[in-house]
Design an enzyme around this catalytic site. Structure first.
Site, PDB file in Angstrom:
ATOM      1  N   ASN A 212      21.386  12.285  42.934  1.00 58.80           N
ATOM      2  CA  ASN A 212      20.933  13.034  41.759  1.00 58.80           C
ATOM      3  C   ASN A 212      19.418  13.138  41.785  1.00 58.80           C
ATOM      4  O   ASN A 212      18.766  12.610  42.691  1.00 58.80           O
ATOM      5  CB  ASN A 212      21.445  12.379  40.463  1.00 58.80           C
ATOM      6  CG  ASN A 212      20.924  10.959  40.322  1.00 58.80           C
ATOM      7  OD1 ASN A 212      19.736  10.735  40.209  1.00 58.80           O
ATOM      8  ND2 ASN A 212      21.846   9.984  40.360  1.00 58.80           N
ATOM      9  N   ASP A 281      27.936   7.868  39.363  1.00 54.89           N
ATOM     10  CA  ASP A 281      29.200   7.421  38.756  1.00 54.89           C
ATOM     11  C   ASP A 281      30.310   7.332  39.794  1.00 54.89           C
ATOM     12  O   ASP A 281      31.252   6.583  39.638  1.00 54.89           O
ATOM     13  CB  ASP A 281      29.616   8.393  37.643  1.00 54.89           C
ATOM     14  CG  ASP A 281      28.623   8.360  36.489  1.00 54.89           C
ATOM     15  OD1 ASP A 281      28.252   7.241  36.084  1.00 54.89           O
ATOM     16  OD2 ASP A 281      28.197   9.437  36.024  1.00 54.89           O
ATOM     17  N   LYS A 291      28.685  11.956  62.208  1.00 53.22           N
ATOM     18  CA  LYS A 291      28.408  13.150  61.403  1.00 53.22           C
ATOM     19  C   LYS A 291      29.615  14.088  61.445  1.00 53.22           C
ATOM     20  O   LYS A 291      30.137  14.393  62.545  1.00 53.22           O
ATOM     21  CB  LYS A 291      27.168  13.852  61.960  1.00 53.22           C
ATOM     22  CG  LYS A 291      26.774  15.062  61.141  1.00 53.22           C
ATOM     23  CD  LYS A 291      25.608  15.817  61.746  1.00 53.22           C
ATOM     24  CE  LYS A 291      25.474  17.167  61.065  1.00 53.22           C
ATOM     25  NZ  LYS A 291      24.530  18.042  61.739  1.00 53.22           N
ATOM     26  N   PHE A 326      19.556   3.552  29.411  1.00 49.54           N
ATOM     27  CA  PHE A 326      19.017   4.904  29.304  1.00 49.54           C
ATOM     28  C   PHE A 326      20.167   5.887  29.189  1.00 49.54           C
ATOM     29  O   PHE A 326      21.227   5.677  29.780  1.00 49.54           O
ATOM     30  CB  PHE A 326      18.165   5.250  30.543  1.00 49.54           C
ATOM     31  CG  PHE A 326      16.765   4.716  30.455  1.00 49.54           C
ATOM     32  CD1 PHE A 326      16.528   3.352  30.477  1.00 49.54           C
ATOM     33  CD2 PHE A 326      15.687   5.583  30.335  1.00 49.54           C
ATOM     34  CE1 PHE A 326      15.237   2.851  30.379  1.00 49.54           C
ATOM     35  CE2 PHE A 326      14.391   5.095  30.236  1.00 49.54           C
ATOM     36  CZ  PHE A 326      14.173   3.731  30.258  1.00 49.54           C
ATOM     37  N   LYS A 340      26.810   4.376  23.570  1.00 54.72           N
ATOM     38  CA  LYS A 340      26.430   3.523  24.699  1.00 54.72           C
ATOM     39  C   LYS A 340      25.937   2.165  24.202  1.00 54.72           C
ATOM     40  O   LYS A 340      26.245   1.126  24.778  1.00 54.72           O
ATOM     41  CB  LYS A 340      25.307   4.228  25.486  1.00 54.72           C
ATOM     42  CG  LYS A 340      25.244   3.860  26.939  1.00 54.72           C
ATOM     43  CD  LYS A 340      24.381   4.855  27.699  1.00 54.72           C
ATOM     44  CE  LYS A 340      24.403   4.576  29.183  1.00 54.72           C
ATOM     45  NZ  LYS A 340      23.721   5.569  29.979  1.00 54.72           N
ATOM     46  N   LYS A 344      28.418  -0.776  25.308  1.00 59.67           N
ATOM     47  CA  LYS A 344      27.979  -1.638  26.420  1.00 59.67           C
ATOM     48  C   LYS A 344      27.244  -2.881  25.918  1.00 59.67           C
ATOM     49  O   LYS A 344      26.645  -3.601  26.713  1.00 59.67           O
ATOM     50  CB  LYS A 344      27.061  -0.841  27.365  1.00 59.67           C
ATOM     51  CG  LYS A 344      27.779   0.319  28.045  1.00 59.67           C
ATOM     52  CD  LYS A 344      26.940   0.905  29.169  1.00 59.67           C
ATOM     53  CE  LYS A 344      27.586   2.165  29.719  1.00 59.67           C
ATOM     54  NZ  LYS A 344      26.865   2.725  30.846  1.00 59.67           N
TER      55      LYS A 344
END
Ligand SMILES: Cc1cc2nc3c(=O)[nH]c(=O)nc-3n(C[C@H](O)[C@H](O)[C@H](O)COP(=O)(O)O)c2cc1C
Length: 404
Positions: A212, A281, A291, A326, A340, A344
């Site tokens: 990401n 995730d 490869k 975050f 969250k 958590k």
């Protein structure tokens, strides 16, 4: 924690403004408050007050020239920068503000500031027209974005005869700001802070991965700021192109599973965990050791869920360490952050909207702090300033936990 407080050193930078005489009062005030004070002056400042005055007040040598022969033969601007717990520039001319905004270092004072890791407080003083000029306004905001703190000049009759903004703030108010910053410079002494940063890369084959756009800038800024405030800091980071922050244990990992191992190994010794990493995730269910050729491309890549590292910490923590998460979202950011926070077992969630231009890869961000106490909406700020704001809240949470 914070068992022994040795005397802190304040470097007072004096520049060539008519308000330079008020620096004598500032120096006296800081000394009365128990600080060791060292003065550095620009050449122009010596036209207004002599170095002898400050040397007599502080009992310390006064630095003016980069080229002076120092009896102890240390590289003086570097040793001054290293000694400083806080640097305060009072009065600060338009000229020095402009030089600092552009990273210039052509005299003792600006070179010391550039070489320093300490927080810098700027107390500008100048003619109203100079203060209002768009170039000065731009220079001030550039410095603010980089974490310099400003004490706004006051209004009143100026030495030049004009009436308006531009007068050096009251020396006692400047000393108060220095004292608060000096306290902040040590408020995480003895605290072990674990920070995660950056993305994770989940390999498909030796050359391809799922990742990401996290740059790691926020996490690195938090690690650096925590170390500056006296914490022992471990930074577990995914692949980013940022250099190691000073005084921080840096553990570079690639995948979510590696990040999990590195975090779990350090969690027991941590008082605070700031999980800013954008952990993938999912990861590919299989890894091709060679490869994958274009001609063998699969129609789909099967994915499996990665463990949720922060949720795991929350489950085992039972209120011991302060946990900060975050939430980078594109809609309903506060609602999601709240979910969250409770889901958590976190103490604080830093939520931000990544649907616009701010967020990943940028130097500025706009965040909302969400905790059991409520929601705090911050303006657009530099990531370094956000790190400072975040650690202010963490220090308060730690203090509250330690008194219970
Ligand atoms: C009498 C006098 C007063 C001055 N007062 C100021 C002032 O208050 N603020 C300011 O920015 N410049 C002031 N200046 C202009 C600065 O001294 C000048 O820009 C100088 O180059 C600043 O050098 P420095 O920034 O290295 O200290 C003043 C100049 C004179 C001659």
């Amino acid at each position: 924690m914070n068992a022994k407080r040795e005397q802190q050193t304040i470097v007072v930078g004096v520049t060539g403004g008519i308000g330079a005489y008020k620096s004598c009062e500032l120096v006296r005030d800081l000394m009365r408050r128990g600080f060791r004070v060292k003065v550095v002056m620009t050449e122009a400042a010596t036209r207004f007050v002599t170095p002898l005055t400050f040397r007599t007040l502080t009992g310390e040598p006064v630095a003016v020239s980069l080229w002076a022969d120092e009896p102890d033969s240390k590289v003086h601007h570097i040793s001054l920068a290293a000694e400083a717990d806080v640097i305060v520039l009072a009065p600060c001319t338009a000229n020095v503000i402009a030089k600092l905004a552009h990273g210039r270092a052509d005299d003792m004072l600006t070179t010391t500031v550039l070489a320093a890791e300490a927080p810098v407080i700027v107390a500008p003083a100048m003619n109203t027209h100079m203060w209002r000029k768009d170039i000065t306004v731009a220079n001030v905001s550039a410095l603010r974005a980089r974490g310099f703190a400003f004490i706004e000049p006051g209004r009143g009759a100026l030495a030049c005869g004009d009436v308006g903004e531009g007068r050096l703030a009251d020396p006692a108010a400047i000393a108060d700001a220095v004292e608060a910053e000096a306290h902040r410079a040590r408020d995480l002494a003895g605290v072990h802070v674990l920070v995660t940063a950056g993305p994770t890369h989940e390999p498909i084959d030796p050359v391809r991965f799922i990742g990401n756009r996290s740059s790691g800038k926020t996490g690195f800024a938090i690690a650096e700021e925590a170390a500056r405030r006296g914490a022992r800091v471990s930074l577990v980071t995914g692949p980013v192109s940022l250099p190691d922050p000073f005084g921080v244990e840096v553990v570079r990992v690639t995948t979510a599973m590696q990040m999990r191992s590195a975090v779990l190994a350090r969690f027991g010794a941590s008082d605070v965990v700031v999980a800013s990493a954008a952990v993938a995730d999912f990861r590919p269910a299989t890894f091709a050791s060679g490869k994958i050729k274009k001609t063998d491309a699969p129609d789909a890549v099967a994915l499996v869920r990665n463990p949720d590292i922060l949720a795991e910490l929350g489950e085992t923590n039972s209120g011991r360490a302060i946990l900060v998460g975050f939430a980078a979202e594109t809609s309903d950011i506060v609602a999601y952050a709240r979910e969250k926070l409770t889901g958590k077992h976190l103490d604080l969630v830093v939520a931000n909207d990544v649907s616009g231009e701010l967020g990943f890869e940028t130097d500025d961000n706009r965040v909302v702090f969400v905790s059991a106490a409520g929601t705090e909406d911050l303006p657009v700020l530099g990531k370094r300033v956000i790190a400072r704001e975040l650690l202010d809240r963490v220090a308060r949470l730690l203090a509250a936990r330690n008194t219970h």
